[in-house]
Design a protein around this motif. Structure first.
Motif, PDB file in Angstrom:
ATOM      1  N   PRO A 151     -61.015 -59.202 -17.483  1.00 60.00           N
ATOM      2  CA  PRO A 151     -59.904 -60.038 -17.366  1.00 60.00           C
ATOM      3  C   PRO A 151     -58.893 -59.492 -18.508  1.00 60.00           C
ATOM      4  N   VAL A 152     -57.839 -58.929 -18.109  1.00 56.27           N
ATOM      5  CA  VAL A 152     -56.682 -58.527 -18.847  1.00 56.27           C
ATOM      6  C   VAL A 152     -55.348 -59.004 -18.505  1.00 56.27           C
ATOM      7  N   TYR A 153     -54.329 -59.024 -19.179  1.00 53.00           N
ATOM      8  CA  TYR A 153     -52.971 -59.501 -19.031  1.00 53.00           C
ATOM      9  C   TYR A 153     -52.264 -57.955 -18.527  1.00 53.00           C
ATOM     10  N   TRP A 154     -52.017 -57.668 -17.428  1.00 57.62           N
ATOM     11  CA  TRP A 154     -51.850 -56.050 -16.922  1.00 57.62           C
ATOM     12  C   TRP A 154     -50.386 -55.885 -17.221  1.00 57.62           C
ATOM     13  N   PRO A 155     -49.409 -56.949 -17.114  1.00 53.18           N
ATOM     14  CA  PRO A 155     -48.114 -56.212 -17.466  1.00 53.18           C
ATOM     15  C   PRO A 155     -48.104 -55.753 -18.879  1.00 53.18           C
ATOM     16  N   ILE A 156     -48.944 -56.014 -19.964  1.00 55.98           N
ATOM     17  CA  ILE A 156     -48.706 -55.431 -21.166  1.00 55.98           C
ATOM     18  C   ILE A 156     -49.401 -54.262 -21.142  1.00 55.98           C
ATOM     19  N   LEU A 157     -50.495 -53.689 -20.359  1.00 57.13           N
ATOM     20  CA  LEU A 157     -51.089 -52.420 -20.084  1.00 57.13           C
ATOM     21  C   LEU A 157     -49.931 -51.454 -19.616  1.00 57.13           C
ATOM     22  N   VAL A 158     -49.149 -52.126 -18.771  1.00 57.91           N
ATOM     23  CA  VAL A 158     -48.165 -51.084 -17.914  1.00 57.91           C
ATOM     24  C   VAL A 158     -47.284 -51.040 -19.034  1.00 57.91           C
ATOM     25  N   VAL A 159     -46.638 -51.787 -19.534  1.00 57.46           N
ATOM     26  CA  VAL A 159     -45.475 -51.474 -20.397  1.00 57.46           C
ATOM     27  C   VAL A 159     -45.891 -50.431 -21.737  1.00 57.46           C
ATOM     28  N   TYR A 160     -47.093 -51.064 -22.227  1.00 56.62           N
ATOM     29  CA  TYR A 160     -47.717 -49.873 -23.293  1.00 56.62           C
ATOM     30  C   TYR A 160     -47.966 -48.490 -22.460  1.00 56.62           C
ATOM     31  N   PHE A 161     -48.720 -48.299 -21.498  1.00 61.48           N
ATOM     32  CA  PHE A 161     -48.787 -46.908 -21.078  1.00 61.48           C
ATOM     33  C   PHE A 161     -47.296 -46.442 -20.677  1.00 61.48           C
ATOM     34  N   LEU A 162     -46.411 -47.146 -20.322  1.00 57.67           N
ATOM     35  CA  LEU A 162     -45.014 -46.457 -20.112  1.00 57.67           C
ATOM     36  C   LEU A 162     -44.494 -45.961 -21.277  1.00 57.67           C
TER      37      LEU A 162
END
Length: 195
Positions: A151-162
């Motif tokens: 379980p992770v907060y996916w918007p942070i992963l998306v922003v970090y990847f971008l």
């Protein structure tokens, strides 16, 4: 009558023979699809679409998706980079000139030379495709195991990847501009004859 040690050896030998046959069939399949570059990439894109749909509909496995995206970014960078880094060659040449080595007068061909030097990639297209396809299949199989659904907060992963993608590609484009190379041959075919 066969002893138990003979029976075990036959079983292991048969298993090894099946493994070798499977490897041979896999290699034959790869050899058959090699010339079809567009269809290979379309197949991989379709597989990637299935993976993304699995992530979206299952509402999970975001860590798997993030790790897969980072791996694909790493492959893309290796695909865009030349096999021999011009900045490292420039440093070696400067060291030889300062040291007064035997090759101090010799240098790499400049733009004024008419010598053709093709772009040699660090990661060839075939290996890029094969690694990306294998990684996508592995990531898809990981989505069928609850162990990988962290379980992770996916918007942070998306922003970090971008952000990571933008910074990495900016650095790569600056490197391409500084050393004046283009990793693609689109529109640069050599034309022979009179015009």
């Amino acid at each position: 009558m066969m002893s138990s040690s003979d029976n075990g050896a036959t079983g292991v030998g048969g298993l090894q023979e099946r493994f070798i046959n499977a490897q041979r069939q896999y290699q034959q399949l790869l050899d058959r699809v090699t010339p079809f570059v567009l269809y290979r990439w379309l197949g991989t894109a379709g597989l990637f679409a299935v993976f993304m749909l699995r992530i979206l509909f299952a509402q999970g496995w975001y860590i798997v998706c993030y790790a897969h995206a980072i791996y694909l970014l790493n492959l893309l960078l290796a695909f865009l980079q030349p096999k021999f880094d011009p900045s490292l060659q420039e440093d070696l040449l400067a060291d030889e000139i300062e040291g007064g080595g035997e090759d101090a007068g010799a240098s790499l061909p400049s733009q004024r030379d008419d010598e053709f030097r093709p772009f040699v990639r660090r990661l060839p297209e075939w290996k890029f495709w094969l690694s990306a396809t294998r990684a996508t299949v592995l990531a898809l199989f990981c989505t069928f195991s609850e162990m990988f659904d962290v379980p992770v907060y996916w918007p942070i992963l998306v922003v970090y990847f971008l952000v990571l993608f933008a910074l990495t590609m900016r650095r790569q484009i600056q490197h391409m501009i500084k050393y004046k190379y283009i990793p693609f041959d689109i529109g640069r075919k050599a034309r022979y004859g009179s015009h």
